[in-house]
Write a protein that holds these residues in place. Structure first.
Motif, PDB file in Angstrom:
ATOM      1  N   ARG A 104       0.831  -1.200   0.000  1.00 26.21           N
ATOM      2  CA  ARG A 104       0.000   0.000   0.000  1.00 26.21           C
ATOM      3  C   ARG A 104       0.867   1.253   0.000  1.00 26.21           C
ATOM      4  NH1 ARG A 104      -3.066  -2.958   3.880  1.00 26.21           N
ATOM      5  NH2 ARG A 104      -2.329  -1.618   5.568  1.00 26.21           N
ATOM      6  N   ALA A 105       1.977   1.207   0.746  1.00 30.31           N
ATOM      7  CA  ALA A 105       2.873   2.370   0.797  1.00 30.31           C
ATOM      8  C   ALA A 105       3.493   2.636  -0.566  1.00 30.31           C
ATOM      9  CB  ALA A 105       3.963   2.139   1.838  1.00 30.31           C
ATOM     10  N   VAL A 106       3.956   1.584  -1.236  1.00 32.97           N
ATOM     11  CA  VAL A 106       4.569   1.736  -2.556  1.00 32.97           C
ATOM     12  C   VAL A 106       3.541   2.221  -3.564  1.00 32.97           C
ATOM     13  CG1 VAL A 106       5.638   0.494  -4.469  1.00 32.97           C
ATOM     14  CG2 VAL A 106       6.402   0.073  -2.137  1.00 32.97           C
ATOM     15  N   ARG A 107       2.312   1.704  -3.466  1.00 32.67           N
ATOM     16  CA  ARG A 107       1.243   2.109  -4.374  1.00 32.67           C
ATOM     17  C   ARG A 107       0.952   3.600  -4.212  1.00 32.67           C
ATOM     18  NH1 ARG A 107      -3.167  -1.345  -2.777  1.00 32.67           N
ATOM     19  NH2 ARG A 107      -1.749  -3.028  -3.309  1.00 32.67           N
ATOM     20  N   THR A 108       0.915   4.050  -2.960  1.00 32.26           N
ATOM     21  CA  THR A 108       0.675   5.464  -2.689  1.00 32.26           C
ATOM     22  C   THR A 108       1.822   6.314  -3.223  1.00 32.26           C
ATOM     23  OG1 THR A 108      -0.569   4.917  -0.683  1.00 32.26           O
ATOM     24  CG2 THR A 108       0.275   7.160  -0.856  1.00 32.26           C
ATOM     25  N   PHE A 109       3.035   5.820  -3.050  1.00 34.71           N
ATOM     26  CA  PHE A 109       4.220   6.498  -3.560  1.00 34.71           C
ATOM     27  C   PHE A 109       4.099   6.697  -5.071  1.00 34.71           C
ATOM     28  CE2 PHE A 109       8.748   7.089  -4.330  1.00 34.71           C
ATOM     29  CZ  PHE A 109       9.134   7.788  -3.202  1.00 34.71           C
ATOM     30  N   GLY A 110       3.672   5.622  -5.748  1.00 35.01           N
ATOM     31  CA  GLY A 110       3.488   5.712  -7.197  1.00 35.01           C
ATOM     32  C   GLY A 110       2.402   6.696  -7.573  1.00 35.01           C
ATOM     33  N   ASP A 111       1.303   6.726  -6.799  1.00 28.64           N
ATOM     34  CA  ASP A 111       0.199   7.640  -7.085  1.00 28.64           C
ATOM     35  C   ASP A 111       0.639   9.097  -7.004  1.00 28.64           C
ATOM     36  OD1 ASP A 111      -1.524   5.536  -7.465  1.00 28.64           O
ATOM     37  OD2 ASP A 111      -2.386   5.612  -5.448  1.00 28.64           O
ATOM     38  N   VAL A 112       1.620   9.383  -6.150  1.00 20.65           N
ATOM     39  CA  VAL A 112       2.127  10.750  -6.029  1.00 20.65           C
ATOM     40  C   VAL A 112       2.979  11.118  -7.233  1.00 20.65           C
ATOM     41  CG1 VAL A 112       3.682  12.275  -4.727  1.00 20.65           C
ATOM     42  CG2 VAL A 112       2.036  10.831  -3.508  1.00 20.65           C
ATOM     43  N   PHE A 113       3.888  10.234  -7.625  1.00 16.78           N
ATOM     44  CA  PHE A 113       4.896  10.625  -8.617  1.00 16.78           C
ATOM     45  C   PHE A 113       4.514  10.333 -10.071  1.00 16.78           C
ATOM     46  CE2 PHE A 113       7.360  10.489  -4.690  1.00 16.78           C
ATOM     47  CZ  PHE A 113       8.028  11.697  -4.784  1.00 16.78           C
ATOM     48  N   VAL A 114       3.661   9.345 -10.303  1.00 14.53           N
ATOM     49  CA  VAL A 114       3.300   9.014 -11.689  1.00 14.53           C
ATOM     50  C   VAL A 114       2.673  10.200 -12.431  1.00 14.53           C
ATOM     51  CG1 VAL A 114       1.750   7.598 -13.111  1.00 14.53           C
ATOM     52  CG2 VAL A 114       3.193   6.513 -11.370  1.00 14.53           C
ATOM     53  N   PRO A 115       1.754  10.987 -11.819  1.00 16.66           N
ATOM     54  CA  PRO A 115       1.176  12.117 -12.567  1.00 16.66           C
ATOM     55  C   PRO A 115       2.179  13.192 -12.955  1.00 16.66           C
ATOM     56  CG  PRO A 115      -0.194  11.571 -10.668  1.00 16.66           C
ATOM     57  CD  PRO A 115       1.098  10.820 -10.505  1.00 16.66           C
ATOM     58  N   ILE A 116       3.329  13.227 -12.284  1.00 18.49           N
ATOM     59  CA  ILE A 116       4.342  14.239 -12.589  1.00 18.49           C
ATOM     60  C   ILE A 116       5.186  13.830 -13.793  1.00 18.49           C
ATOM     61  CG2 ILE A 116       6.390  15.422 -11.646  1.00 18.49           C
ATOM     62  CD1 ILE A 116       5.203  14.991  -8.864  1.00 18.49           C
ATOM     63  N   ILE A 117       5.248  12.526 -14.056  1.00 19.60           N
ATOM     64  CA  ILE A 117       6.176  12.000 -15.060  1.00 19.60           C
ATOM     65  C   ILE A 117       5.980  12.594 -16.456  1.00 19.60           C
ATOM     66  CG2 ILE A 117       6.819   9.890 -16.305  1.00 19.60           C
ATOM     67  CD1 ILE A 117       6.615   8.399 -13.651  1.00 19.60           C
ATOM     68  N   PRO A 118       4.738  12.793 -16.955  1.00 20.61           N
ATOM     69  CA  PRO A 118       4.607  13.314 -18.322  1.00 20.61           C
ATOM     70  C   PRO A 118       5.352  14.620 -18.584  1.00 20.61           C
ATOM     71  CG  PRO A 118       2.500  12.464 -17.578  1.00 20.61           C
ATOM     72  CD  PRO A 118       3.429  12.404 -16.397  1.00 20.61           C
ATOM     73  N   VAL A 119       5.331  15.562 -17.616  1.00 20.43           N
ATOM     74  CA  VAL A 119       6.035  16.821 -17.863  1.00 20.43           C
ATOM     75  C   VAL A 119       7.542  16.613 -17.833  1.00 20.43           C
ATOM     76  CG1 VAL A 119       4.179  18.277 -16.986  1.00 20.43           C
ATOM     77  CG2 VAL A 119       5.931  17.484 -15.411  1.00 20.43           C
ATOM     78  N   LEU A 120       8.003  15.630 -17.050  1.00 23.43           N
ATOM     79  CA  LEU A 120       9.433  15.349 -17.020  1.00 23.43           C
ATOM     80  C   LEU A 120       9.862  14.614 -18.286  1.00 23.43           C
ATOM     81  CD1 LEU A 120       9.874  14.345 -13.272  1.00 23.43           C
ATOM     82  CD2 LEU A 120      10.117  16.586 -14.348  1.00 23.43           C
ATOM     83  N   VAL A 121       8.964  13.807 -18.852  1.00 23.96           N
ATOM     84  CA  VAL A 121       9.239  13.181 -20.151  1.00 23.96           C
ATOM     85  C   VAL A 121       9.404  14.259 -21.208  1.00 23.96           C
ATOM     86  CG1 VAL A 121       8.265  11.762 -21.997  1.00 23.96           C
ATOM     87  CG2 VAL A 121       8.095  10.997 -19.621  1.00 23.96           C
ATOM     88  N   ALA A 122       8.469  15.215 -21.228  1.00 26.30           N
ATOM     89  CA  ALA A 122       8.543  16.311 -22.203  1.00 26.30           C
ATOM     90  C   ALA A 122       9.838  17.099 -22.024  1.00 26.30           C
ATOM     91  CB  ALA A 122       7.338  17.235 -22.052  1.00 26.30           C
ATOM     92  N   THR A 123      10.191  17.375 -20.764  1.00 30.54           N
ATOM     93  CA  THR A 123      11.424  18.107 -20.482  1.00 30.54           C
ATOM     94  C   THR A 123      12.640  17.338 -20.977  1.00 30.54           C
ATOM     95  OG1 THR A 123      10.461  19.193 -18.546  1.00 30.54           O
ATOM     96  CG2 THR A 123      12.859  19.063 -18.634  1.00 30.54           C
ATOM     97  N   GLY A 124      12.636  16.017 -20.765  1.00 26.00           N
ATOM     98  CA  GLY A 124      13.740  15.181 -21.245  1.00 26.00           C
ATOM     99  C   GLY A 124      13.868  15.215 -22.756  1.00 26.00           C
ATOM    100  N   LEU A 125      12.734  15.215 -23.444  1.00 28.65           N
ATOM    101  CA  LEU A 125      12.764  15.294 -24.907  1.00 28.65           C
ATOM    102  C   LEU A 125      13.317  16.641 -25.364  1.00 28.65           C
ATOM    103  CD1 LEU A 125       9.375  13.604 -25.891  1.00 28.65           C
ATOM    104  CD2 LEU A 125      11.651  12.599 -25.823  1.00 28.65           C
ATOM    105  N   PHE A 126      12.933  17.716 -24.660  1.00 25.23           N
ATOM    106  CA  PHE A 126      13.479  19.030 -25.002  1.00 25.23           C
ATOM    107  C   PHE A 126      14.997  19.053 -24.825  1.00 25.23           C
ATOM    108  CE2 PHE A 126       9.168  20.836 -23.605  1.00 25.23           C
ATOM    109  CZ  PHE A 126       8.697  20.879 -24.913  1.00 25.23           C
ATOM    110  N   MET A 127      15.472  18.411 -23.738  1.00 26.41           N
ATOM    111  CA  MET A 127      16.922  18.346 -23.509  1.00 26.41           C
ATOM    112  C   MET A 127      17.616  17.578 -24.633  1.00 26.41           C
ATOM    113  SD  MET A 127      17.335  17.595 -19.429  1.00 26.41           S
ATOM    114  CE  MET A 127      16.760  18.744 -18.182  1.00 26.41           C
ATOM    115  N   GLY A 128      17.007  16.454 -25.021  1.00 28.94           N
ATOM    116  CA  GLY A 128      17.589  15.648 -26.085  1.00 28.94           C
ATOM    117  C   GLY A 128      17.636  16.393 -27.401  1.00 28.94           C
ATOM    118  N   LEU A 129      16.558  17.094 -27.723  1.00 23.96           N
ATOM    119  CA  LEU A 129      16.518  17.859 -28.980  1.00 23.96           C
ATOM    120  C   LEU A 129      17.535  18.993 -28.972  1.00 23.96           C
ATOM    121  CD1 LEU A 129      12.661  17.998 -29.571  1.00 23.96           C
ATOM    122  CD2 LEU A 129      14.349  16.780 -30.954  1.00 23.96           C
ATOM    123  N   ARG A 130      17.675  19.656 -27.800  1.00 24.82           N
ATOM    124  CA  ARG A 130      18.679  20.718 -27.711  1.00 24.82           C
ATOM    125  C   ARG A 130      20.077  20.137 -27.902  1.00 24.82           C
ATOM    126  NH1 ARG A 130      19.080  24.271 -22.347  1.00 24.82           N
ATOM    127  NH2 ARG A 130      19.754  22.274 -21.489  1.00 24.82           N
TER     128      ARG A 130
END
Length: 467
Positions: A104-130
């Motif tokens: 349950r603790a790990v599941r909650t941990f994932g629930d916090v951080f998973v919604p943040i991942i898309p913007v970090l994916v986009a940021t990573g792609l911007f870094m790669g393109l630069r």
């Protein structure tokens, strides 16, 4: 479609009938069923149903893998049959009540951080393109050198690549408040306070250009740009404090006093206690992680590449999201990604070997799309549908992942982002590493494929497993 209608009826029957089903939901690839008694599930029957690519019980849900597109149609047929349906998020809330405290603790941990991942994916792609655009070879195609690039263009790319990490505490605090029952906008403001321009910038302090503020002569106070753990802890305490205050405040004053008292209490606590304490803990975790990732002779790649998919099977792999976010926030690079990518690619290689070697049309029809799914970064169909079912292919894939991870570690590959692996992951290595990235993936796939072909699978094994 009559075939999908029949499959829906078979699924209901195989999981113990209508009376055993609490609710049905679905995600991108899986039908998720909450049951009253998992002992009534006929696993063998489920796996024999047409279009099923695997099934397993995890996180309080019985999850049947159908694949993208197909799962939507099966879900619609089940809904048409009158079964209770839920959104995936609502069902997940119900499922949280099941499982061990650690799960349950790990599941909650994932629930916090998973919604943040898309913007970090986009940021990573911007870094790669630069990184791609700023390579001398690419600039030379336009008759330019690095010095010829406009300062305004550099500034524009910095806005794209730095914003998410500068305000990372705001994203973390917002998501933590949301998960722990607080008001998300209060969490967002608390997180923004932690990176207020009025506070000494943590990077300037680290560089020696600025001195931290000192409260009471000994408590150092700085901004927490790109920090994760202080905002996470502040979010948990803040959400619980807000709920406690709200219970004790008259309804007529709730709108004014609850946010005021929550933010006032939490910013004092965050700057004077939580921030200094957990920023130190965070630096310790990061130091330990980078020490492991920098182990000589490719040892880190062997360990992490070999064990990653074992962790995926347990369902606790989301706990590593915080590590990747920290690595990107502090160093703008992620050596963990290349290693775990090899682990996923190897599962696809093993499944591909099964697909080509078996004479069973049904297993071929299952294995080929499962291998493709793994090569696109989603390993569950390959894991649960093929490799774990027959045992040895999974072991061979672990060896392949260790070999690919070993080479990735030796080559010191570092992604510019997170969450994208195997084929989509090439976008994170456009800064001059893409050929090496392809090489380590091919090594992982080839080792897993050859070992599975030679030692890991035969139709005789299939017959023994399915007796």
């Amino acid at each position: 479609m009559m075939e999908n209608h029949k499959i829906a009826e078979e699924v209901i029957d195989a999981v113990g009938g209508r009376e055993n089903i609490q609710s049905v939901a679905h995600c991108a690839t899986r039908l998720r069923i909450m049951v009253n008694d998992k002992e009534k599930i006929n696993q063998e029957h489920v796996e024999q149903i047409n279009k099923v690519k695997g099934a397993f019980f995890n996180s309080g849900q019985y999850q049947i893998i159908f694949g993208t597109g197909t799962v939507n149609r099966i879900y619609e047929e089940i809904a048409n049959l009158g079964l209770a349906t839920m959104t995936a998020s609502d069902q997940k809330k119900e499922a949280v009540k099941s499982g061990s405290k650690i799960q349950r603790a790990v599941r909650t941990f994932g629930d916090v951080f998973v919604p943040i991942i898309p913007v970090l994916v986009a940021t990573g792609l911007f870094m790669g393109l630069r990184g791609l655009v700023m390579q001398d070879q690419v600039l030379a195609l336009f008759g330019m050198k690095t010095d010829d690039v406009s300062k305004n263009f550099i500034l524009f790319t910095q806005v794209l690549t730095d914003t998410a990490f500068i305000f990372l505490p705001a994203l973390v605090a917002w998501s933590t408040f949301r998960v722990f029952g607080g008001t998300p906008i209060i969490g967002l403001i608390l997180g923004l306070m932690l990176v207020s321009p009025s506070l000494p910038n943590v990077w300037s302090v680290a560089g020696g250009d600025v001195k931290p503020l000192h409260f009471f002569g000994f408590i150092p106070v700085v901004g927490y740009q790109a920090s994760v753990l202080p905002a996470f802890i502040a979010g948990i305490i803040g959400a619980k404090l807000e709920r406690a205050i709200r219970k004790r405040i008259p309804e007529s004053l709730d709108l004014i006093l609850t946010p005021f008292l929550t933010l006032l209490s939490m910013i004092i606590l965050s700057l004077l206690v939580i921030g200094p304490a957990f920023h130190t803990v965070e630096k310790g975790i990061l130091t330990a992680a980078t020490t492991v990732l920098s182990l000589p002779f490719g040892i880190a790649g062997i360990i992490l590449g070999g064990l990653n998919q074992v962790i995926v099977v347990t369902g606790v792999h989301h706990i590593f999201n915080m590590l990747e976010i920290q690595l990107l926030a502090q160093y703008h690079s992620n050596p963990y990604n290349a290693i775990v990518t090899c682990a996923g690619a190897a599962q696809g290689g093993a499944t591909l070997a099964v697909a080509l070697k078996t004479k069973s049309k049904k297993l071929k029809a299952l294995s080929f799309p499962s291998a493709l799914s793994a090569f696109l970064g989603i390993t569950e169909p390959a894991l649960f549908g093929v490799n774990l079912r027959y045992g040895k292919p999974f072991i061979m894939a672990l060896i392949g992942g260790a070999c690919g991870g070993f080479v990735a570690s030796l080559l010191k590959l570092k992604a510019t982002g997170m969450a994208l692996t195997v084929i989509p992951g090439t976008l994170l290595y456009l800064n001059g590493q893409v050929l090496l990235y392809i090489l380590v993936n091919l090594i992982a796939i080839a080792v897993a494929f050859v070992l599975t072909w030679m030692f890991g699978y035969s139709d005789k094994i299939k017959e023994e497993v399915e007796k």
